[in-house]
Design an enzyme around this catalytic site. Structure first.
Site, mmCIF file in Angstrom:
data_model
loop_
_atom_site.group_PDB
_atom_site.id
_atom_site.type_symbol
_atom_site.label_atom_id
_atom_site.label_comp_id
_atom_site.label_asym_id
_atom_site.label_seq_id
_atom_site.Cartn_x
_atom_site.Cartn_y
_atom_site.Cartn_z
ATOM 1 N N GLY A 1 56.607 15.416 17.296
ATOM 2 C CA GLY A 1 57.752 15.034 18.142
ATOM 3 C C GLY A 1 58.730 16.194 18.292
ATOM 4 O O GLY A 1 59.055 16.849 17.305
ATOM 5 N N ARG B 1 64.154 30.984 19.022
ATOM 6 C CA ARG B 1 64.980 32.163 19.343
ATOM 7 C C ARG B 1 65.236 33.010 18.088
ATOM 8 O O ARG B 1 65.124 34.233 18.100
ATOM 9 C CB ARG B 1 66.308 31.663 19.939
ATOM 10 C CG ARG B 1 67.341 32.724 20.228
ATOM 11 C CD ARG B 1 68.563 32.024 20.804
ATOM 12 N NE ARG B 1 69.624 32.962 21.124
ATOM 13 C CZ ARG B 1 70.549 33.370 20.273
ATOM 14 N NH1 ARG B 1 70.531 32.923 19.027
ATOM 15 N NH2 ARG B 1 71.481 34.220 20.659
ATOM 16 N N GLY C 1 56.943 18.134 11.730
ATOM 17 C CA GLY C 1 57.112 17.152 10.659
ATOM 18 C C GLY C 1 55.874 17.070 9.773
ATOM 19 O O GLY C 1 55.092 18.033 9.689
ATOM 20 N N THR D 1 62.122 17.782 12.813
ATOM 21 C CA THR D 1 61.888 16.366 13.138
ATOM 22 C C THR D 1 63.217 15.618 13.067
ATOM 23 O O THR D 1 64.041 15.907 12.193
ATOM 24 C CB THR D 1 60.886 15.697 12.170
ATOM 25 O OG1 THR D 1 60.929 14.263 12.359
ATOM 26 C CG2 THR D 1 61.177 15.975 10.706
ATOM 27 N N ASP E 1 63.495 12.696 12.083
ATOM 28 C CA ASP E 1 63.385 11.615 11.090
ATOM 29 C C ASP E 1 64.025 11.937 9.729
ATOM 30 O O ASP E 1 64.274 11.029 8.947
ATOM 31 C CB ASP E 1 61.914 11.257 10.845
ATOM 32 C CG ASP E 1 61.232 10.770 12.113
ATOM 33 O OD1 ASP E 1 61.933 10.285 13.019
ATOM 34 O OD2 ASP E 1 59.992 10.889 12.197
ATOM 35 N N GLU F 1 77.207 -4.602 10.674
ATOM 36 C CA GLU F 1 77.359 -5.725 9.735
ATOM 37 C C GLU F 1 76.139 -5.841 8.826
ATOM 38 O O GLU F 1 76.196 -6.420 7.746
ATOM 39 C CB GLU F 1 77.556 -7.039 10.499
ATOM 40 C CG GLU F 1 79.001 -7.343 10.877
ATOM 41 C CD GLU F 1 79.574 -6.388 11.908
ATOM 42 O OE1 GLU F 1 78.818 -5.949 12.778
ATOM 43 O OE2 GLU F 1 80.785 -6.071 11.814
ATOM 44 N N HIS G 1 63.401 7.057 22.725
ATOM 45 C CA HIS G 1 63.363 8.518 22.849
ATOM 46 C C HIS G 1 64.687 9.142 23.267
ATOM 47 O O HIS G 1 64.812 10.367 23.236
ATOM 48 C CB HIS G 1 62.244 8.930 23.809
ATOM 49 C CG HIS G 1 60.886 8.689 23.227
ATOM 50 N ND1 HIS G 1 60.323 7.436 23.217
ATOM 51 C CD2 HIS G 1 60.024 9.519 22.593
ATOM 52 C CE1 HIS G 1 59.139 7.509 22.614
ATOM 53 N NE2 HIS G 1 58.928 8.757 22.235
HETATM 54 O O1 F6P Z 1 58.710 11.794 14.352
HETATM 55 C C1 F6P Z 1 59.629 11.698 15.393
HETATM 56 C C2 F6P Z 1 59.465 10.397 16.136
HETATM 57 O O2 F6P Z 1 60.434 10.341 17.164
HETATM 58 C C3 F6P Z 1 59.534 9.156 15.263
HETATM 59 O O3 F6P Z 1 60.862 8.782 14.960
HETATM 60 C C4 F6P Z 1 58.813 8.155 16.121
HETATM 61 O O4 F6P Z 1 58.246 7.128 15.336
HETATM 62 C C5 F6P Z 1 57.739 8.990 16.760
HETATM 63 O O5 F6P Z 1 58.190 10.325 16.729
HETATM 64 C C6 F6P Z 1 57.419 8.617 18.172
HETATM 65 O O6 F6P Z 1 56.393 9.454 18.615
HETATM 66 P P1 F6P Z 1 55.912 9.547 20.130
HETATM 67 O O7 F6P Z 1 56.972 10.220 20.926
HETATM 68 O O8 F6P Z 1 54.661 10.354 20.072
HETATM 69 O O9 F6P Z 1 55.697 8.136 20.575
#
Ligand code: F6P
Length: 319
Positions: free
Chosen positions: A11, A21, A102, A126, A128, A188, A250
């Site tokens: 991703g 860069r 990642g 990443t 995540d 919450e 995304h």
């Molecule tokens: O690893 C980054 C990430 O955005 C995760 O948070 C998500 O589960 C995954 O990639 C989604 O991947 P793709 O864009 O290939 O569907």
């Protein structure tokens, strides 16, 4: 070492361009030729190599995405695919590789090292933040700020109507994004894959606040019981209430990288070039506060990076 290559994989994450860069400019400063591989591991298999220089990395420090593109390559998961990739690295006489991505990217890098002796270092790219060995990953800071901005907007409308909203954020199987933005946005209830769900808390909170109060529930994707839609459905069935959902998706991966991500990406770019020059291989170059760290690639995904304990108490007390 005369020639090195850099690529981005998996991703995309905001800050990857700042990283490229920095790798290019540091490499050139240290007397190296720096190649970019377009399209991640798939591009390595297909021989998409090009020489980079200062000019090719002008005006990209503030751009999201990655100028080198990215992919999730099925072919690279086979030995034959990896052999093709290595043939290309040898054809271009690449002495060292920097892989930004990642855990999937690092699995691949680890195999290139183990099977073919390729000198390779990984850098954590990443959103995540799920890699052991670095406090933050490149892209995480931008992603949590993007998510928080979106959630703040939803809270305005949730507040006006007195509605219950379940908002799903990314993170694959890790709840770092969910926990951080949940705390930052005054949710919450926060549901992360690392902890058991207790939906009674939500109902108790609704009773405490009044049935027409705004309730924001943040859920990280990748939990045992599904995402926002599944959680909303369960709440509807259990309590007969109206629940709205939003899956941020995304939107969290795009946009201008934050200052923190640009600086981290630049620092790790320089550090990765120097790590290769120092003879390091099969490690991720990360950062813990201001200190550089070098973690064996396998540890980055095998050792789980925990959500700090205090977060759970904090979330419970202040939500
Ligand atoms: O690893 C980054 C990430 O955005 C995760 O948070 C998500 O589960 C995954 O990639 C989604 O991947 P793709 O864009 O290939 O569907």
């Amino acid at each position: 070492m005369k020639k090195i290559a850099v690529f981005t994989s998996g991703g995309d994450a905001p800050g990857m361009n700042a990283h490229i860069r920095s790798v290019v400019r540091t490499g050139m400063h240290r007397g190296l030729e720096v190649y970019g591989i377009t399209g991640g591991y798939q591009g390595m298999i297909e021989g998409k190599f090009s020489l980079l220089d200062r000019k090719k990395t002008v005006n990209i420090i503030d751009k999201g995405g990655t100028i080198l593109k990215t992919s999730r390559s099925e072919e690279f998961k086979t030995y034959e695919g990896r052999k093709k990739a290595v043939d290309n690295l040898r054809k271009y006489e690449i002495d060292g590789v920097i892989a930004c991505g990642g855990d999937g990217t690092f699995h691949g890098a680890n195999l290139l090292h183990k099977e073919f002796g390729i000198k390779i270092v990984g850098t954590p790219g990443t959103i995540d933040n799920d890699l052991y060995g670095t406090y933050f990953t490149i892209g995480y800071d931008t992603a949590i700020n993007t998510a928080a901005e979106a959630i703040d907007r939803i809270r305005d409308t949730a507040d006006s109507h007195g509605r219950v909203f379940v908002i799903e954020v990314m993170g694959k199987h890790a709840g770092h994004i969910a926990m951080d933005v949940g705390v930052a946005c005054g949710a919450e209830y926060i549901s992360v894959p690392e902890a058991l769900e207790n939906l009674d808390i939500i109902y108790e909170k609704m009773k405490e606040l009044g049935m027409h109060s705004r309730i924001i529930i943040i859920i990280g994707e990748g939990g045992e019981f599904g995402g926002a839609n599944e959680l909303a459905q369960r709440l509807i069935e259990m309590y007969g209430i109206d629940v709205k959902t939003a899956v941020l998706g995304h939107i969290q991966r795009g946009g201008t990288p934050s200052v923190k991500d640009r600086v981290l990406a630049s620092h790790l770019g320089m550090a990765a070039v120097d790590a290769l020059l120092d003879g390091k291989t099969d490690v991720m170059v990360g950062r813990h506060y201001q200190k550089l760290t070098f973690t064996p690639l396998q540890d980055t995904w095998e050792i789980k990076k925990p959500i700090e304990n205090y977060f759970f108490e904090l979330a419970e007390i202040i939500s």
